[in-house]
Design a protein around this motif. Structure first.
Motif, PDB file in Angstrom:
ATOM      1  N   ASN A   1       0.833  -0.852  -0.130  1.00  0.00           N
ATOM      2  CA  ASN A   1       0.018   0.221  -0.233  1.00  0.00           C
ATOM      3  C   ASN A   1       0.937   1.234   0.070  1.00  0.00           C
ATOM      4  N   ASP A   2       1.536   2.209   1.154  1.00  0.00           N
ATOM      5  CA  ASP A   2       3.015   2.326   1.394  1.00  0.00           C
ATOM      6  C   ASP A   2       4.164   1.752   1.353  1.00  0.00           C
ATOM      7  N   ALA A   3       4.913   2.828   0.451  1.00  0.00           N
ATOM      8  CA  ALA A   3       6.628   2.383   0.444  1.00  0.00           C
ATOM      9  C   ALA A   3       7.518   3.906   0.701  1.00  0.00           C
ATOM     10  N   ASN A   4       8.566   3.535   1.279  1.00  0.00           N
ATOM     11  CA  ASN A   4       9.247   4.613   0.568  1.00  0.00           C
ATOM     12  C   ASN A   4      10.318   4.573  -0.282  1.00  0.00           C
ATOM     13  N   PHE A   5      10.486   4.881  -1.029  1.00  0.00           N
ATOM     14  CA  PHE A   5      11.063   4.786  -2.279  1.00  0.00           C
ATOM     15  C   PHE A   5      12.704   5.393  -1.708  1.00  0.00           C
ATOM     16  N   ASP A   6      13.911   4.682  -1.574  1.00  0.00           N
ATOM     17  CA  ASP A   6      15.649   5.172  -1.311  1.00  0.00           C
ATOM     18  C   ASP A   6      16.083   5.606  -1.977  1.00  0.00           C
ATOM     19  N   CYS A   7      16.619   6.737  -2.312  1.00  0.00           N
ATOM     20  CA  CYS A   7      17.530   7.568  -3.256  1.00  0.00           C
ATOM     21  C   CYS A   7      17.906   7.817  -3.786  1.00  0.00           C
ATOM     22  N   SER A   8      19.396   6.836  -4.317  1.00  0.00           N
ATOM     23  CA  SER A   8      21.298   7.089  -3.877  1.00  0.00           C
ATOM     24  C   SER A   8      21.343   7.671  -5.313  1.00  0.00           C
ATOM     25  N   SER A   9      23.121   7.535  -5.022  1.00  0.00           N
ATOM     26  CA  SER A   9      23.729   7.906  -6.402  1.00  0.00           C
ATOM     27  C   SER A   9      24.175   6.427  -6.257  1.00  0.00           C
TER      28      SER A   9
ATOM     29  N   CYS B   1      21.130  12.439  -8.075  1.00  0.00           N
ATOM     30  CA  CYS B   1      20.172  12.249  -7.099  1.00  0.00           C
ATOM     31  C   CYS B   1      21.617  13.099  -6.052  1.00  0.00           C
ATOM     32  N   ASP B   2      21.277  14.493  -5.376  1.00  0.00           N
ATOM     33  CA  ASP B   2      22.714  14.806  -4.998  1.00  0.00           C
ATOM     34  C   ASP B   2      23.099  14.449  -3.579  1.00  0.00           C
ATOM     35  N   ARG B   3      21.578  14.294  -2.547  1.00  0.00           N
ATOM     36  CA  ARG B   3      22.151  13.311  -1.529  1.00  0.00           C
ATOM     37  C   ARG B   3      21.564  12.346  -1.158  1.00  0.00           C
ATOM     38  N   ASN B   4      21.333  10.641  -0.654  1.00  0.00           N
ATOM     39  CA  ASN B   4      20.839   9.879   0.022  1.00  0.00           C
ATOM     40  C   ASN B   4      19.010  10.470   0.184  1.00  0.00           C
ATOM     41  N   LEU B   5      18.535  10.389  -0.016  1.00  0.00           N
ATOM     42  CA  LEU B   5      16.772  10.420   0.046  1.00  0.00           C
ATOM     43  C   LEU B   5      16.332   9.653  -0.186  1.00  0.00           C
ATOM     44  N   SER B   6      14.487   9.785   0.682  1.00  0.00           N
ATOM     45  CA  SER B   6      13.666   8.557   0.652  1.00  0.00           C
ATOM     46  C   SER B   6      12.404   9.613   0.400  1.00  0.00           C
ATOM     47  N   ILE B   7      11.917   9.041  -0.224  1.00  0.00           N
ATOM     48  CA  ILE B   7      10.685   9.745  -0.425  1.00  0.00           C
ATOM     49  C   ILE B   7       8.948   8.684  -0.249  1.00  0.00           C
TER      50      ILE B   7
ATOM     51  N   ASP C   1      12.141  17.949  -4.544  1.00  0.00           N
ATOM     52  CA  ASP C   1      13.048  18.780  -4.431  1.00  0.00           C
ATOM     53  C   ASP C   1      13.109  18.060  -2.725  1.00  0.00           C
ATOM     54  N   ASP C   2      15.238  18.272  -2.263  1.00  0.00           N
ATOM     55  CA  ASP C   2      14.835  18.281  -0.448  1.00  0.00           C
ATOM     56  C   ASP C   2      14.215  19.163   0.421  1.00  0.00           C
ATOM     57  N   GLY C   3      13.341  18.186   0.647  1.00  0.00           N
ATOM     58  CA  GLY C   3      12.584  18.411   1.994  1.00  0.00           C
ATOM     59  C   GLY C   3      10.992  18.857   1.464  1.00  0.00           C
ATOM     60  N   GLY C   4      11.060  18.707   0.402  1.00  0.00           N
ATOM     61  CA  GLY C   4       9.953  19.260  -0.745  1.00  0.00           C
ATOM     62  C   GLY C   4       8.686  18.607   0.285  1.00  0.00           C
ATOM     63  N   ASP C   5       7.698  18.373  -0.047  1.00  0.00           N
ATOM     64  CA  ASP C   5       6.043  17.665   0.606  1.00  0.00           C
ATOM     65  C   ASP C   5       5.629  16.722  -1.273  1.00  0.00           C
TER      66      ASP C   5
ATOM     67  N   GLY D   1      21.122   4.478  -7.852  1.00  0.00           N
ATOM     68  CA  GLY D   1      20.028   3.769  -7.833  1.00  0.00           C
ATOM     69  C   GLY D   1      19.050   4.104  -6.902  1.00  0.00           C
ATOM     70  N   PHE D   2      17.535   3.665  -7.407  1.00  0.00           N
ATOM     71  CA  PHE D   2      16.914   4.204  -7.182  1.00  0.00           C
ATOM     72  C   PHE D   2      16.006   2.480  -6.728  1.00  0.00           C
ATOM     73  N   SER D   3      15.441   2.158  -5.272  1.00  0.00           N
ATOM     74  CA  SER D   3      15.444   1.363  -4.730  1.00  0.00           C
ATOM     75  C   SER D   3      13.854   1.268  -3.271  1.00  0.00           C
ATOM     76  N   LEU D   4      13.357   0.364  -3.706  1.00  0.00           N
ATOM     77  CA  LEU D   4      12.615  -0.054  -3.151  1.00  0.00           C
ATOM     78  C   LEU D   4      12.311  -1.345  -2.305  1.00  0.00           C
ATOM     79  N   GLN D   5      12.004  -1.165  -0.645  1.00  0.00           N
ATOM     80  CA  GLN D   5      11.935  -2.388  -0.026  1.00  0.00           C
ATOM     81  C   GLN D   5      10.709  -2.488   0.817  1.00  0.00           C
ATOM     82  N   ALA D   6       9.911  -2.707   1.151  1.00  0.00           N
ATOM     83  CA  ALA D   6       8.304  -2.624   1.443  1.00  0.00           C
ATOM     84  C   ALA D   6       7.665  -4.504   1.467  1.00  0.00           C
ATOM     85  N   MET D   7       6.708  -4.641   2.975  1.00  0.00           N
ATOM     86  CA  MET D   7       6.405  -5.813   3.298  1.00  0.00           C
ATOM     87  C   MET D   7       4.818  -5.500   2.587  1.00  0.00           C
TER      88      MET D   7
END
Length: 363
Positions: free
Chosen positions: A24-32, A62-68, A93-97, A34-40
């Motif tokens: 249903n809901d998950a965080n996408f982890d972005c780093s230098s 991807c300027d810095r590690n980001l979780s969306i 954007d960093d810190g965007g909603d 790649g673009f990844s996801l882990q969820a149950m």
């Protein structure tokens, strides 16, 4: 700042269609890298792991590690607005909603952008250790999807057994049983149709077909599927994504009841004996009115006056007694137990009378 540009926009569309019903809901982890996801899933039985390497994108920043944090259903709705040949760009954007999806047609004559609100999802990143599996099967993804679909019409679980002879899928249900065996074979002309088995020791495990059928929604992503089994590890169903990553599903095997109970059946505890239930006395139906009682008024002469039925209770007497099974004129009065106050009262009949009786209806 995150900016991803994917020429093959259909890839991300297929990925979301594969996992939106499972997660249903998950965080996408972005780093230098790649673009990844882990969820149950909601029942915490299956795990989804997605990786899209940065090399597979036309443009990746991807300027810095980001979780969306995003809702999978809403993201799938956004991506449905893109054509299969459209170029998909994702910006955040960093810190965007919010996150922005931009869809460009191949000839650049149409550009559409959609903005979706982000979610604050509190979830832990699960570490999945690299493991060596006892048996690995590579087979056509369409064939695997068809087997799971066919078996689900017979039973709820599938037993996957891998031996030197091949891989066997079996199930049983109320209407019967089913067994499907796929033997190892290779094809030079059509490598995607090959079935390859790598086995160290024979393995046989049971899984829920409901989850297996959910995994097969990723069939459009790859022509081949890899199923890795080990007796003490969850099964891994993997679909490789166009040389840029993978989509993996992990599912724990089902444990048979006999194994859980050590091969012995539990004896049900003896239930305490219940006393027989007392049935309530059924009163005649009166349509809301009080039932009528048949009573007789006894006319006696002076000699018989002393012999009339009396009620010996609390010093009271009664001129009316209830008659059961009598006809007018017989003069036969049958005593009946009555309750006056808190004491049981019995009618005592000293003598039968031959007087006339008048029958009255008393409310």
């Amino acid at each position: 700042m995150l900016e991803l540009r994917l020429v093959q926009g259909s890839v991300i569309k297929k990925v979301m269609e594969s996992i939106k019903d499972l997660v249903n809901d998950a965080n996408f982890d972005c780093s230098s890298t790649g673009f990844s996801l882990q969820a149950m899933d909601s029942s915490h039985v299956a795990l989804v792991s997605l990786l899209l390497r940065s090399e597979g994108f036309e443009h990746y920043r991807c300027d810095r590690n980001l979780s969306i944090g995003m809702n999978m259903g809403n993201m799938a709705k956004m991506l449905k607005c893109a054509g299969n040949d459209d170029i998909v760009t994702i910006k955040a954007d960093d810190g965007g909603d919010s996150v922005t999806f931009m869809f460009e047609s191949p000839n650049q004559d149409k550009i559409a952008d959609f903005e979706m609100k982000l979610m604050d999802i509190d979830s832990e990143h699960l570490g999945i250790p690299e493991s060596e599996y006892e048996a690995i099967v590579r087979m056509p993804s369409t064939e695997f999807a068809r087997i799971c679909k066919d078996l689900s019409t017979i039973g709820d679980t599938v037993v996957i057994s891998i031996t030197k002879e091949g891989v066997k899928f079996s199930t049983k249900g109320d209407i019967g049983t089913a067994n499907i065996v796929c033997r190892q074979h290779t094809s030079v002309d059509n490598p995607e149709d090959a079935t390859i088995i790598e086995m160290e020791t024979p393995v046989s495990l049971t899984f829920a077909l409901r989850y297996m059928n959910s995994f097969t929604k990723a069939t459009p992503l790859a022509s081949q599927v890899t199923v890795s089994l080990s007796s003490e590890l969850p099964v891994v169903v993997e679909y490789k994504i166009a040389e840029m990553g993978y989509l993996r599903f992990y599912l724990a095997p089902k444990i048979e009841e006999d194994e859980e109970m050590g091969g012995q059946q539990a004896q049900p505890a003896a239930e305490p004996t219940k006393p027989p239930e007392k049935k309530a006395k059924v009163e005649p139906e009166t349509n809301g009115e009080a039932p009528k009682r048949r009573v007789m008024k006894i006319d006696l002469d002076e000699e018989e006056e002393e012999m009339k039925p009396t009620i010996a209770a609390n010093g009271q007497t009664a001129d009316y007694v209830e008659v059961v099974g009598s006809k007018p004129g017989t003069g036969i009065v049958k005593p009946k137990e009555e309750i006056i106050g808190d004491e049981d009262v019995k009618l005592s009949i000293e003598k039968e009378t031959n007087g006339e009786a008048e029958v009255m209806d008393v409310e």
